[in-house]
Scaffold this motif. Structure first.
Motif, PDB file in Angstrom:
ATOM      1  N   ALA A   8       0.338  -0.839   0.273  1.00 53.25           N
ATOM      2  CA  ALA A   8      -0.020  -0.597   0.242  1.00 53.25           C
ATOM      3  C   ALA A   8       1.119   1.467  -0.070  1.00 53.25           C
ATOM      4  O   ALA A   8       1.929   1.223   0.622  1.00 53.25           O
ATOM      5  CB  ALA A   8      -1.041  -0.385   0.988  1.00 53.25           C
ATOM      6  N   GLU A 197      -5.394   7.348  -2.227  1.00 55.45           N
ATOM      7  CA  GLU A 197      -5.634   6.221  -1.814  1.00 55.45           C
ATOM      8  C   GLU A 197      -7.366   6.598  -1.478  1.00 55.45           C
ATOM      9  O   GLU A 197      -7.579   5.292  -2.193  1.00 55.45           O
ATOM     10  CB  GLU A 197      -4.965   5.276  -0.215  1.00 55.45           C
ATOM     11  N   THR A 203      -3.252   2.473  -5.574  1.00 47.88           N
ATOM     12  CA  THR A 203      -2.327   1.443  -4.371  1.00 47.88           C
ATOM     13  C   THR A 203      -1.082   0.816  -3.845  1.00 47.88           C
ATOM     14  O   THR A 203      -0.306   0.018  -3.208  1.00 47.88           O
ATOM     15  CB  THR A 203      -3.483  -0.523  -4.709  1.00 47.88           C
TER      16      THR A 203
END
Length: 600
Positions: A8, A197, A203
């Motif tokens: 992430a 995000e 991502t």
């Protein structure tokens, strides 16, 4: 190119960086300072801990390097610090080591790096790398937070580091140092990652790189439509009356204090779709999130309240009335020595807010009283108040002094003293008033009934070409010095009288009503309007001697009375019949004030 391992975006460890340089291009500029910090958007560590972990270093300047004074001023860097700083090799070794460790922790070959203005700073970093690392590949994989802001917030008026930090509720110190900018960049990165995000669905770091280089610019970039952070509801329903307004950042920090004849019109004028504003105003509006107002009965009351609020709150976008680095001084009778804050027996002349404009009068009087004076560099510095590198040569200055004496020999006796010089200054001021009046009558200049109390018009030539001096120019500058110093001396008596006074003026809509402000010890009191036939209040301490009133003065009082003087000029220009009472039964009506104001 190898990107960080799939994770992430918030978990990617990046190197937040900032560099300060003397120019925008490495071909013509020098690196002054570099700062860096490994950080991760998911690590919500306190701001104080961020500051502790930032690394930064100044660069050792070459021995004959030219360091622009303006750059040193805005950074606060001293040349001596640069002479003792580490070399570029030492600094880059530390940065490269940190970048390699960060890259390893991300499982990538290159170090993910975040910089606010990539296009300015990347060339300096690549030059530094090439000079210190030879053939090795550049280790930084850079994304630009300014570019991200352009994509996410195309309508935000300004997207510089200060504007963006303020938009997210962070304040930057006035001095531009890499440590402060690295901290701001790291905090901005936290906010941007959350938005990227949540709203863009990005991502990871590779997806962010692709998104930044993807096609299509938002339409608002093309149309130029501005989108302001402040919600419209905060400025809807503002009263159409005088008052003071205050603008704040998201975190509650004060940004700006302003005055208005109409709060409704003034505040909303900032937010017109295509309104023309100075750069610093657009930077402020990019951060302004909240608003409070204080309505007043009159525009004069708003002007005085604004000055006091600026002193109390110290907003970063108010410059002229800030109290820091300013104060009141008092001079000896020969104007040779000055004392701050309060008068004493040997320093009775004041209050003076600009002693540098008065200080040349004493040395100049001495010089004019000598037939063949010895002229040194220190003497020219004291009289002209100009840096040594820009002084005229002694011969030119001597010829200019002789020309000055010859031109005004009817008023300069052999033994020149200060009263003589002040009388000459009054003559110069009278000539300046006549010159401006002629310009206004001819339609060549707009302005009030008094010229600016500043020799700035005569300094323009010096600023545009500081290297050229002639005897005519020396005469012109000496005339400005005498005129401006005399003005400061004359104005002090006016302010001492004004600090115990009462001013009344006609209401704009009700001719039978007059507004009132009473000054006691330099502090303003607004007892409310009175009818025309009523007696105006009399200041309690109107009988105090002028020398006793000096103890009331600080820079706040000085500015308040200076602004009141400007407001009296405005009332005269509007035909509001102002009447000023220093002590009964003496009252100065509008015609008397119009004659007096140009001299104070």
């Amino acid at each position: 190119m190898t990107h960080p391992r799939a994770c992430a975006l918030r978990d990617v460890e990046v190197l937040a960086m900032d560099c300060q340089a003397t120019s925008s291009r490495p071909e013509s500029g020098l690196m002054l300072e570099l700062g860096w910090l490994p950080t991760c958007a998911a690590d919500l560590i306190p701001e104080t801990q961020i500051e502790e972990e930032i690394q930064s270093s100044l660069f050792r300047a070459p021995r004959k390097a030219i360091l622009p004074p303006q750059v040193l001023k805005i950074t606060g860097i001293e040349p001596e610090e640069l002479r003792k700083a580490p070399t570029g090799r030492e600094i880059w070794e530390r940065v490269d080591h940190c970048a390699q460790e960060t890259a390893v922790r991300n499982g990538s070959r290159l170090c993910p790096t975040v910089i606010h203005f990539r296009r300015y700073e990347e060339p300096f970093l690549k030059k530094l790398h090439a000079e210190q690392s030879g053939e090795e590949s550049f280790p930084l994989d850079i994304v630009c937070t300014h570019q991200i802001m352009q994509r996410l917030f195309p309508g935000l008026p300004r997207k510089g580091l200060r504007a963006v930090a303020g938009y997210f509720g962070y304040s930057l110190p006035e001095l531009r140092r890499s440590r402060h900018h690295v901290k701001a960049t790291a905090l901005i990165w936290r906010h941007l990652v959350r938005i990227l995000e949540d709203e863009q669905g990005l991502t990871g770091f590779p997806e962010l790189k692709d998104w930044l280089t993807g096609p299509g610019a938002p339409p608002s970039i093309i149309t130029g439509k501005r989108v302001y952070p402040m919600e419209k509801r905060l400025r809807e329903g503002l009263p159409d009356r005088p008052g003071v307004y205050r603008m704040y950042r998201l975190n509650g920090d004060i940004l700006y204090v302003g005055k208005a004849k109409s709060l409704k019109q003034r505040v909303n004028s900032y937010f017109q779709p295509q309104g023309r504003h100075a750069e610093h105003i657009l930077e402020m509006l990019s951060q302004a999130k909240d608003l409070t107002v204080t309505p007043t009965d009159t525009a004069l009351e708003a002007a005085l309240l604004e000055a006091d609020e600026i002193k109390r709150l110290a907003p970063p976008f108010n410059r002229a009335l800030q109290a820091h680095n300013r104060g009141i001084s008092y001079a000896s009778t020969d104007l040779r020595s000055f004392r701050s804050s309060s008068p004493d027996l040997t320093h009775p002349v004041g209050p003076l807010a600009a002693p540098a404009q008065v200080a040349p009068l004493g040395p100049l009087a001495d010089l004019l009283s000598q037939q063949n004076p010895r002229i040194g560099v220190r003497m020219m510095e004291n009289i002209l108040d100009i840096p040594r590198d820009y002084l005229p040569d002694r011969a030119t200055f001597r010829r200019g002094m002789r020309a000055f004496r010859d031109q005004y020999k009817d008023q300069i006796p052999p033994d020149v003293d200060l009263p003589t010089l002040l009388a000459l200054g009054a003559r110069f001021w009278k000539e300046k008033l006549a010159e401006k009046a002629a310009l206004i009558e001819a339609g060549g200049e707009k302005g009030s009934d008094t010229p600016a109390a500043d020799p700035g018009e005569d300094q323009e030539e010096f600023e545009s070409d500081p290297g050229v001096w002639t005897e005519e120019r020396v005469v012109k500058v000496l005339r400005a010095i005498v005129r401006t110093g005399t003005y400061q001396i004359r104005r002090r008596r006016w302010l001492l009288r004004l600090c115990e006074s009462c001013l009344t003026w006609a209401d704009r809509e009700d001719p039978g009503q007059r507004h009132v402000v009473v000054l006691e010890g330099g502090r303003a009191c607004f007892p409310g309007p009175i009818r025309v036939e009523a007696e105006a209040p009399v200041p309690i301490w109107h009988g105090r001697r002028l020398q006793d009133r000096r103890t009331d003065f600080d820079i706040t009082t000085f500015d308040r009375l200076r602004i009141l003087t400007t407001e009296i000029r405005r009332l005269c220009a509007e035909g509001r019949a102002p009447e000023l009472c220093f002590h009964p039964p003496t009252r100065l009506s509008q015609p008397c004030l119009i004659k007096m104001l140009p001299w104070v």
